[in-house]
Design a protein around this motif. Structure first.
Motif, short mmCIF file in Angstrom:
data_model
loop_
_atom_site.label_atom_id
_atom_site.label_comp_id
_atom_site.label_asym_id
_atom_site.label_seq_id
_atom_site.Cartn_x
_atom_site.Cartn_y
_atom_site.Cartn_z
N VAL A 1 -2.58 1.71 3.40
CA VAL A 1 -3.35 0.92 4.35
C VAL A 1 -2.47 -0.18 4.93
O VAL A 1 -1.95 -1.03 4.20
CB VAL A 1 -4.60 0.30 3.66
N TYR A 2 -2.31 -0.17 6.28
CA TYR A 2 -1.45 -1.16 6.93
C TYR A 2 -2.22 -2.01 7.94
O TYR A 2 -1.64 -2.86 8.61
CB TYR A 2 -0.29 -0.45 7.65
N ASP A 3 -3.50 -1.79 8.09
CA ASP A 3 -4.29 -2.54 9.07
C ASP A 3 -4.37 -4.00 8.66
O ASP A 3 -4.79 -4.32 7.55
CB ASP A 3 -5.71 -1.97 9.17
N ASN A 4 -3.99 -4.90 9.58
CA ASN A 4 -4.07 -6.32 9.23
C ASN A 4 -5.49 -6.88 9.41
O ASN A 4 -5.72 -8.05 9.16
CB ASN A 4 -3.06 -7.15 10.02
N ASP A 5 -6.41 -6.01 9.84
CA ASP A 5 -7.81 -6.45 9.92
C ASP A 5 -8.67 -5.73 8.88
O ASP A 5 -9.89 -5.68 9.00
CB ASP A 5 -8.37 -6.20 11.32
N ILE A 6 -8.03 -5.18 7.85
CA ILE A 6 -8.73 -4.40 6.84
C ILE A 6 -9.75 -5.24 6.05
O ILE A 6 -10.79 -4.75 5.65
CB ILE A 6 -7.72 -3.74 5.87
N LEU A 7 -9.44 -6.55 5.85
CA LEU A 7 -10.38 -7.39 5.10
C LEU A 7 -11.71 -7.50 5.83
O LEU A 7 -12.78 -7.52 5.20
CB LEU A 7 -9.80 -8.79 4.87
N SER B 1 0.59 -12.47 0.72
CA SER B 1 0.48 -11.36 1.68
C SER B 1 0.51 -10.01 0.97
O SER B 1 -0.07 -9.04 1.46
CB SER B 1 1.60 -11.45 2.72
N ARG B 2 1.19 -9.96 -0.18
CA ARG B 2 1.26 -8.70 -0.93
C ARG B 2 -0.02 -8.43 -1.70
O ARG B 2 -0.43 -7.29 -1.86
CB ARG B 2 2.45 -8.75 -1.90
N LEU B 3 -0.67 -9.50 -2.17
CA LEU B 3 -1.84 -9.33 -3.03
C LEU B 3 -3.16 -9.33 -2.27
O LEU B 3 -4.17 -8.89 -2.80
CB LEU B 3 -1.89 -10.45 -4.07
N ILE B 4 -3.15 -9.82 -1.04
CA ILE B 4 -4.41 -10.11 -0.38
C ILE B 4 -5.30 -8.86 -0.22
O ILE B 4 -6.53 -8.94 -0.30
CB ILE B 4 -4.16 -10.80 0.98
N ASN B 5 -4.68 -7.68 -0.02
CA ASN B 5 -5.48 -6.47 0.14
C ASN B 5 -6.22 -6.07 -1.15
O ASN B 5 -7.16 -5.28 -1.12
CB ASN B 5 -4.62 -5.30 0.60
N GLN B 6 -5.75 -6.62 -2.28
CA GLN B 6 -6.43 -6.30 -3.54
C GLN B 6 -7.81 -6.97 -3.65
O GLN B 6 -8.55 -6.70 -4.57
CB GLN B 6 -5.56 -6.73 -4.72
N SER B 7 -8.11 -7.82 -2.68
CA SER B 7 -9.42 -8.47 -2.69
C SER B 7 -10.50 -7.60 -2.03
O SER B 7 -11.69 -7.92 -2.08
CB SER B 7 -9.35 -9.82 -1.98
N ILE B 8 -10.09 -6.51 -1.40
CA ILE B 8 -11.05 -5.62 -0.73
C ILE B 8 -12.06 -5.10 -1.74
O ILE B 8 -11.69 -4.69 -2.84
CB ILE B 8 -10.32 -4.45 -0.06
N PRO B 9 -13.36 -5.12 -1.43
CA PRO B 9 -14.36 -4.61 -2.37
C PRO B 9 -14.23 -3.09 -2.53
O PRO B 9 -13.87 -2.38 -1.60
CB PRO B 9 -15.69 -4.99 -1.72
N VAL B 10 -14.55 -2.62 -3.72
CA VAL B 10 -14.36 -1.20 -4.02
C VAL B 10 -15.24 -0.31 -3.15
O VAL B 10 -14.92 0.87 -2.95
CB VAL B 10 -14.65 -0.92 -5.51
N LYS B 11 -16.33 -0.83 -2.62
CA LYS B 11 -17.22 0.01 -1.83
C LYS B 11 -16.52 0.57 -0.59
O LYS B 11 -16.94 1.60 -0.04
CB LYS B 11 -18.47 -0.76 -1.42
#
Length: 549
Positions: free
Chosen positions: A128-134, A240-250
Motif C-alpha cells: 500500500v503506497y497511497d498517502n491518503d490511505i488513512l 512515516s514508517r509506522l503511521i500505516n499501522q494505525s489503519i483499522p483492521v476492517k
C-alpha cells in the motif's frame, strides 16, 4: 475443554425397555459419578413408552440422530474475537502473543463479521503506497496516538480521519503552501513557522516529532481551527514508517465468502472442505452466526470421539447412526451377540434374561445404590413390556421376581398397571402405516440376505386385523426401496398369546412356512403360542435360512 457426558442410548425404533433402561442406567452411573452420563433416544417414542414416562413423571430423553464426531467434540482454539477498529499494529501484536496467523473480527454482539490473516497485514505494510490511505480506511485518531506512542494534546480521540493525505513538513513555508491541502495530516518537527503555516492551510492533524514543544500560540490556533495535535518522541522517518499501522483492521479484513464451520458439523464433512482450501484457520460459529472459536487441520489430531453406552442391543444395524465413529464404553444387553465391533475392549454385560431392565436392577444392587420409586417404575414397566406380563417364553424366574420387587418400590399393582400400559400401547388406529411398521422394527443379516422383522402387539384382535390390511399394502409398495430382501411382520395378540406372521419378499412366505412347519394361507402364517421375536421367531427363521442358503 470440558468433557461431555457419556451418552446412554438404546436401539433405533425404541421400545419401552430401550428407553427405560437408558434412563435408569444413566441414573445409576450418575449416582456413582455425578453428571457422568446422559440418557438419549435413537427414535420416536411409541404410545406405550410415552404412557410409562408420563405415569412416573419422567422427562423424555432428548432425540439423538447420530453420534458422529462433530466440531464441538474437538479441542478447537478459543482465539478471542477482536473489534474491527483496532489497528493493524495491535492485530499483529496479538497474533504474536497468541501464536496464531488468523484473527476473527466480531461486532458488539459477537457476530462474526470477518477475519484478518498475517498475509493481509503483510499486504497492508508492503503493497500500500497511497498517502491518503488513512482517510480511506477511516482511521480513528486513537489508533494513530497508540501506534506512534504519542499524546493527543488537542482534539477528540474518538474522531476518525475521513479525508486528506499524509505529508511531511520538511520544506520551508513557501513550498509547504504548494504541497499541503485542506484536511491533510502533517508530520513536522519544531519548525514553528511550518506548524503555523500548516494550520492556516487547514490541515486536520499535526504530528510533532522528537517531543517538540507545543507553542501556546500554535495550540490556540489549532483549537480554533479544530486541528488535532499529537506529540511523539519518534523521529519523522519512524513516524512515516509506522503511521500505516494505525489503519483499522476492517479495511483489510476478509468479509466476503468466508468459509465457516458450525459446532454440529461432522469432522468428515469439514475434512473434505479443508482439503480443498489453503487456509490455515477456519472460524466456528453457532446457528445464529455467533463466533465460537477457530479450527485448523492440526486440531483434528486432538478430536474426541463421542462416548456411548449401548443398552438393549449390540448390533450395528440397530444402533444410532455413526456408531462406528464413536467410542463405545459399555454394552448392557439381553439379546444374541451381533457383529458390532469396538475400537478397544469394553465392559460387555449380556445375560439370558427377558429384559435389559432386569440386568440393570441387578447392577443397582451390586453397586449398593438406592432405587427411587420413579426409576423402579420404569424398570418394572420395561420388564412387563418385554415379557408380556411374564407370558413370553423369554421370561425367566429372575425377570418375574425382579418385576415384583420393583412393583413394591414403585407402589403399583402389577396386573392393573400392565393392562393399563398395554391398552395405552395398543392404540394403533391413528398411526400411519409407516409409524406402525417402524415402531418396533429390527434387521438381521444371514450371509448376504438382509431380514427385517417388525412386531406390532395389541390386546384387541380386531385392531390387529385392521393393521394387517394396512401393512400388506405398505410393505408391498415399499419393499423395493428397503435395504433388506425379506420382511416379516408379527401381529401379536397379547391376550391369546398368538401371532400372525406376514411375509414379504422372494420366497419369504415359503421360508416361514417351512421354518415353522405350518401351512401358509393368504401370505400369512398363524403361529399359536408365539409371542417373542427374539426367542421364537428370529432364531427359527435365521436357522432355516442358514440351512437353505
Amino acid at each position: 475443554m470440558e468433557h461431555s457426558p457419556i451418552i446412554v442410548v438404546g436401539h433405533k425404533n425404541p421400545d419401552t425397555d430401550s428407553i427405560c433402561s437408558a434412563i435408569a442406567y444413566a441414573n445409576l452411573k450418575n449416582q456413582i459419578t455425578p453428571n457422568s452420563c446422559i440418557p438419549k433416544r435413537a427414535g420416536s417414542l411409541n404410545n406405550e413408552t410415552a404412557f410409562v414416562l408420563d405415569y412416573f413423571h419422567m422427562d423424555t430423553p432428548e432425540l439423538i440422530e447420530d453420534v458422529n464426531t462433530q466440531v464441538m467434540d474437538i479441542e478447537y482454539r478459543k482465539t478471542p474475537g477482536i473489534n474491527d477498529n483496532i489497528s493493524i499494529k495491535d492485530a499483529w501484536k496479538m497474533m504474536g502473543e497468541l501464536d496464531v496467523v488468523t484473527l476473527p473480527i466480531v461486532d458488539s454482539n459477537n457476530i462474526l463479521s470477518g477475519i484478518i490473516t498475517i498475509n493481509d497485514i503483510a499486504t497492508s505494510y508492503m503493497d500500500v503506497y497511497d498517502n491518503d490511505i488513512l482517510a480511506k480506511a477511516r482511521t480513528p485518531y486513537s489508533n494513530l496516538v497508540d501506534v506512534l506512542e504519542g499524546t493527543l494534546v488537542s482534539g477528540n480521540p474518538h474522531n476518525h480521519i475521513v479525508s486528506g493525505k499524509v505529508s511531511i513538513g520538511a520544506a520551508n513555508p513557501q513550498l509547504i503552501e504548494h504541497l499541503l491541502q485542506k484536511d491533510d495530516i502533517m508530520i513536522v518537527g519544531d519548525q514553528l513557522d511550518t506548524q503555523i503555516c500548516g494550520i492556516e492551510m487547514g490541515i486536520s492533524c499535526m504530528i510533532l516529532c522528537m517531543d517538540a514543544p507545543v507553542n501556546s500560540l500554535v495550540l490556540q490556533l489549532a483549537e480554533e481551527r479544530e486541528c488535532s495535535v499529537i506529540t511523539t518522541k519518534l523521529d519523522a522517518y519512524t513516524v512515516s514508517r509506522l503511521i500505516n499501522q494505525s489503519i483499522p483492521v476492517k479495511y483489510f479484513m476478509r468479509k466476503q465468502n468466508l468459509i465457516t464451520f458450525q459446532l454440529d458439523d461432522t469432522v468428515e464433512s469439514i475434512k473434505e472442505i479443508m482439503s480443498k482450501k489453503r487456509h490455515r484457520d477456519f472460524p466456528i460459529v453457532d446457528d445464529l452466526g455467533h463466533y465460537c472459536g477457530m479450527i485448523s487441520r492440526r486440531n483434528l489430531l486432538a478430536l474426541r470421539r463421542k462416548k456411548v453406552i449401548l443398552v438393549d442391543h449390540n448390533e450395528k444395524s440397530q444402533s444410532v447412526d455413526g456408531i462406528e465413529d464413536a467410542e463405545i464404553c459399555e454394552i448392557i444387553d439381553h439379546h444374541r451377540l451381533g457383529a458390532l465391533q469396538t475400537i478397544s475392549p469394553v465392559y460387555f454385560r449380556n445375560q439370558p434374561v427377558g429384559c435389559t431392565a432386569t440386568i440393570i436392577y441387578q447392577m443397582y444392587q451390586e453397586n449398593q445404590q438406592p432405587v427411587s420409586r420413579e426409576i423402579a417404575g420404569l424398570l418394572c414397566a420395561a420388564i412387563l413390556s418385554d415379557t408380556l406380563l411374564f407370558r413370553s417364553p423369554t421370561c425367566t424366574p429372575l425377570d418375574e421376581s425382579t418385576a415384583k420387587t420393583l412393583a413394591e418400590i414403585a407402589e403399583i399393582d402389577l396386573q392393573a398397571f400392565a393392562m393399563e400400559m398395554f391398552e395405552a400401547g395398543s392404540s394403533l388406529r391413528n398411526k400411519t402405516p409407516e409409524e406402525l411398521f417402524n415402531q418396533d422394527y429390527k434387521t438381521f443379516q444371514v450371509d448376504k440376505i438382509g431380514i427385517g422383522v417388525s412386531q406390532i402387539s395389541s390386546i384387541n384382535q380386531h385392531e390387529l386385523d385392521l393393521v394387517a390390511t394396512k401393512m400388506q399394502t405398505y410393505v408391498s409398495d415399499n419393499l423395493a426401496s428397503m435395504p433388506v430382501q425379506l420382511v416379516y411382520i408379527m401381529l401379536t395378540n397379547i391376550h391369546e398369546q398368538t401371532s400372525s406372521l406376514l411375509a414379504f419378499g422372494n420366497n419369504a412366505i415359503q421360508y416361514a412356512s417351512d421354518a415353522f412347519g405350518v401351512e401358509a394361507k393368504d401370505n400369512v402364517c398363524i403361529l399359536p403360542g408365539v409371542v417373542s421375536r427374539k426367542k421364537q421367531v428370529v432364531p427359527v427363521l435365521v436357522g432355516h435360512l442358514q440351512s437353505e442358503l
